[in-house]
Design a protein around this motif. Structure first.
Motif, PDB file in Angstrom:
ATOM      1  N   MET A  57       4.205  12.612  33.959  1.00 43.54           N
ATOM      2  CA  MET A  57       4.445  13.348  32.800  1.00 43.54           C
ATOM      3  C   MET A  57       5.656  12.733  32.103  1.00 43.54           C
ATOM      4  O   MET A  57       5.701  12.661  30.750  1.00 43.54           O
ATOM      5  N   ARG A  58       6.475  12.235  32.967  1.00 41.29           N
ATOM      6  CA  ARG A  58       7.799  11.617  32.386  1.00 41.29           C
ATOM      7  C   ARG A  58       7.275  10.238  31.821  1.00 41.29           C
ATOM      8  O   ARG A  58       7.790   9.989  30.700  1.00 41.29           O
ATOM      9  N   TYR A  59       6.449   9.373  32.319  1.00 35.83           N
ATOM     10  CA  TYR A  59       5.863   8.282  31.775  1.00 35.83           C
ATOM     11  C   TYR A  59       5.297   8.558  30.347  1.00 35.83           C
ATOM     12  O   TYR A  59       5.386   7.865  29.294  1.00 35.83           O
ATOM     13  N   ASP A  60       4.241   9.463  30.406  1.00 29.35           N
ATOM     14  CA  ASP A  60       3.666   9.866  29.159  1.00 29.35           C
ATOM     15  C   ASP A  60       4.590  10.225  28.032  1.00 29.35           C
ATOM     16  O   ASP A  60       4.398   9.788  26.818  1.00 29.35           O
ATOM     17  N   ALA A  61       5.843  11.246  28.481  1.00 28.41           N
ATOM     18  CA  ALA A  61       6.452  11.380  27.237  1.00 28.41           C
ATOM     19  C   ALA A  61       7.521   9.986  27.049  1.00 28.41           C
ATOM     20  O   ALA A  61       7.702   9.896  25.653  1.00 28.41           O
ATOM     21  N   ASN A  62       7.685   9.374  27.964  1.00 28.57           N
ATOM     22  CA  ASN A  62       8.491   7.963  27.648  1.00 28.57           C
ATOM     23  C   ASN A  62       7.436   7.058  26.605  1.00 28.57           C
ATOM     24  O   ASN A  62       8.105   6.483  25.631  1.00 28.57           O
ATOM     25  N   ARG A  63       6.136   7.113  26.955  1.00 19.58           N
ATOM     26  CA  ARG A  63       5.200   6.294  26.105  1.00 19.58           C
ATOM     27  C   ARG A  63       5.467   6.744  24.943  1.00 19.58           C
ATOM     28  O   ARG A  63       5.407   5.887  23.842  1.00 19.58           O
ATOM     29  N   ASN A  64       5.188   8.059  24.576  1.00 20.12           N
ATOM     30  CA  ASN A  64       5.044   8.536  23.273  1.00 20.12           C
ATOM     31  C   ASN A  64       6.263   8.348  22.534  1.00 20.12           C
ATOM     32  O   ASN A  64       6.539   8.098  21.351  1.00 20.12           O
ATOM     33  N   GLU A  65       7.560   8.557  23.393  1.00 19.33           N
ATOM     34  CA  GLU A  65       8.894   8.271  22.412  1.00 19.33           C
ATOM     35  C   GLU A  65       8.778   6.818  22.112  1.00 19.33           C
ATOM     36  O   GLU A  65       9.547   6.343  21.190  1.00 19.33           O
ATOM     37  N   LEU A  66       8.481   5.914  23.041  1.00 20.81           N
ATOM     38  CA  LEU A  66       8.321   4.562  22.845  1.00 20.81           C
ATOM     39  C   LEU A  66       7.315   4.033  21.603  1.00 20.81           C
ATOM     40  O   LEU A  66       8.056   3.459  20.520  1.00 20.81           O
ATOM     41  N   ILE A  67       6.294   4.838  21.413  1.00 19.79           N
ATOM     42  CA  ILE A  67       5.473   4.589  20.392  1.00 19.79           C
ATOM     43  C   ILE A  67       6.107   5.201  18.940  1.00 19.79           C
ATOM     44  O   ILE A  67       6.198   4.131  17.950  1.00 19.79           O
ATOM     45  N   ALA A  68       6.536   6.152  19.118  1.00 19.02           N
ATOM     46  CA  ALA A  68       7.334   6.808  17.779  1.00 19.02           C
ATOM     47  C   ALA A  68       8.555   5.539  17.504  1.00 19.02           C
ATOM     48  O   ALA A  68       8.592   5.503  16.392  1.00 19.02           O
ATOM     49  N   SER A  69       9.310   5.255  18.585  1.00 17.89           N
ATOM     50  CA  SER A  69      10.472   4.401  18.067  1.00 17.89           C
ATOM     51  C   SER A  69       9.957   3.113  17.507  1.00 17.89           C
ATOM     52  O   SER A  69      10.496   2.365  16.393  1.00 17.89           O
ATOM     53  N   ILE A  70       8.925   2.474  18.024  1.00 13.92           N
ATOM     54  CA  ILE A  70       8.626   1.077  17.699  1.00 13.92           C
ATOM     55  C   ILE A  70       7.927   1.313  16.422  1.00 13.92           C
ATOM     56  O   ILE A  70       8.087   0.493  15.518  1.00 13.92           O
ATOM     57  N   SER A  71       7.259   2.303  15.983  1.00 13.70           N
ATOM     58  CA  SER A  71       6.658   2.669  14.575  1.00 13.70           C
ATOM     59  C   SER A  71       7.526   2.846  13.618  1.00 13.70           C
ATOM     60  O   SER A  71       7.757   2.271  12.623  1.00 13.70           O
ATOM     61  N   HIS A  72       8.693   3.479  14.020  1.00 12.46           N
ATOM     62  CA  HIS A  72       9.727   3.690  13.224  1.00 12.46           C
ATOM     63  C   HIS A  72      10.375   2.389  12.807  1.00 12.46           C
ATOM     64  O   HIS A  72      10.670   1.992  11.710  1.00 12.46           O
ATOM     65  N   ASP A  73      10.815   1.459  14.031  1.00 13.37           N
ATOM     66  CA  ASP A  73      11.626   0.390  13.814  1.00 13.37           C
ATOM     67  C   ASP A  73      10.748  -0.655  12.988  1.00 13.37           C
ATOM     68  O   ASP A  73      11.392  -1.437  12.445  1.00 13.37           O
ATOM     69  N   LEU A  74       9.495  -0.624  13.286  1.00 12.39           N
ATOM     70  CA  LEU A  74       8.722  -1.681  12.334  1.00 12.39           C
ATOM     71  C   LEU A  74       8.447  -1.363  11.091  1.00 12.39           C
ATOM     72  O   LEU A  74       8.200  -2.004  10.224  1.00 12.39           O
TER      73      LEU A  74
END
Ligand code: ADP
Length: 362
Positions: free
Chosen positions: A129-146
């Motif tokens: 669950m932590r991995y999933d949450a991290n992955r979602n957070e990662l995708i959100a950050s990457i999308s924002h920064d790109l």
């Protein structure tokens, strides 16, 4: 008591208790019939005695067998029932309960094993669950920064297309901005690629025994050369003549030190950029401190700066335009070397980033 012992004892009980009871019944009935009631030991009284003795024995046999079977069965069936309920809960995906051991027998051990299995499953599920949450957070950050530089690039390209950049100067400025933003994206993608490779442990580390003092001497020499152009200076000191032998991957260690130094230069608000590098040997490890006189970091953020995508400028729009991955990469690299990284800072005065590496025997 083990189930085997319990069964043996209950079987012995089922034999010994009726045998003992048989003698007691015989004595009691005999005493009542022939002593108290003064019966005659032949004829009807003897027949009656034999019948009563037989009935008494049957009653004792039934009660003993019934009670022993009931208690032994209960001590086996109850834990099995509890385990069966637990297994149903687990198969239904409920892992938030605990299985209490029912005793020290084989079933108690089975309950303990079941409980261990439940805990392991729960840990694995929580991690997932932590991995999933991290992955979602990662995708959100990457999308924002790109998205941010991409939006700028689109805006400037549209400006050029619509003829807004109608003078050579304006055109130059537009092109320069597009180039800078594309560069930012390129840098971000590089860092993302590096970070995800480190995270997935796909970066091959080529460890060798190296003298950190010699490594830093070379590094500082290069840095001094580069700093001349940006009116910066670097003060380098080595604390003692101790051994600075460590096990390290030259290329990755250089990347880590570079990231720290680049931050020192990036988050700099003083005209005279001062960087201080200190090498110190302690028992079992070597510590490197990289100090700057830049803008500093709020004290409460000194540990979070090593988290991926963390930036003290929460708007993520500062002119420094960092990805928030530089120090996460440093942390990953240093931890891969078996070391630690931490920071101390004072807002307005500057920051010191430290890392330690395990010392190798000479
Ligand atoms: P970034 O790409 O944003 O620089 P880093 O992971 O390298 O990402 O750093 C995370 C944050 O920590 C930066 O955004 C900055 O706010 C802060 N930081 C790091 N190093 C320094 C420093 N030497 N001085 C001041 N702030 C720093």
């Amino acid at each position: 008591m083990t189930i085997k012992k319990r069964l043996i004892l209950s079987n012995i009980g089922m034999i010994l208790i009726p045998v003992a009871a048989f003698f007691i019944i015989e004595v009691i009935i005999g005493y009542i019939m022939f002593v108290v009631l003064d019966g005659s030991p032949d004829g009807n009284d003897l027949n009656m005695f034999v019948t009563l003795r037989f009935v008494g024995l049957m009653i004792v046999l039934i009660i003993t067998n019934g009670l022993l079977t009931y208690f032994v069965a209960k001590s086996i069936i109850n834990p099995v029932k509890e385990l069966s309920i637990a297994a149903k809960e687990i198969s239904a995906g409920n892992l938030d309960f605990s299985i209490k051991p029912t005793g020290k027998d084989e079933l108690g051990q089975l309950s303990e094993t079941f409980e261990m299995m439940r805990q392991k499953l729960k840990e694995a599920r929580d991690l997932q669950m932590r991995y999933d949450a991290n992955r979602n957070e990662l995708i959100a950050s990457i999308s924002h920064d790109l998205k941010t530089p991409m939006t700028s690039i689109k805006g400037y390209v549209k400006g050029v297309r619509d003829g807004v950049a109608n003078t050579p100067e304006k055109m130059d400025r537009y092109m320069e901005t597009i180039y800078t933003k594309a560069n930012d994206m390129d840098h971000l993608i590089d860092e993302l690629f590096m970070y995800s490779k480190l995270d997935l442990q796909q970066v091959p580390f080529h460890f060798e025994r190296l003298n950190l003092k010699v490594f830093m001497d070379d590094f500082i020499e290069e840095l001094q050369y580069e700093l001349i152009e940006t009116s910066g200076s670097v003060a380098y000191a080595v604390d003692s003549e101790e051994s600075y032998l460590v096990k390290a991957d030259r290329e990755q260690l250089k990347r880590a030190v570079m990231n720290i130094i680049q931050n020192s230069l990036k988050y700099m608000d003083k005209a005279e950029k001062k960087i201080g590098v200190l090498l110190r040997a302690e028992s079992g490890h070597v510590i490197v401190r990289i100090k700057d006189n830049g803008i500093g970091i709020p004290e409460e953020a000194t540990s979070t700066i090593f988290d991926r995508f963390y930036r003290t400028d929460t708007s993520r729009n500062s002119s420094t335009g960092g990805s928030g991955l530089g120090l996460a990469i440093v942390k990953s690299i240093i931890e891969e070397h078996g070391g630690k990284v931490w920071a101390k800072s004072k807002l307005g005065e500057g920051t010191s980033v430290y890392f330690s590496l395990p010392k190798e025997d000479v």
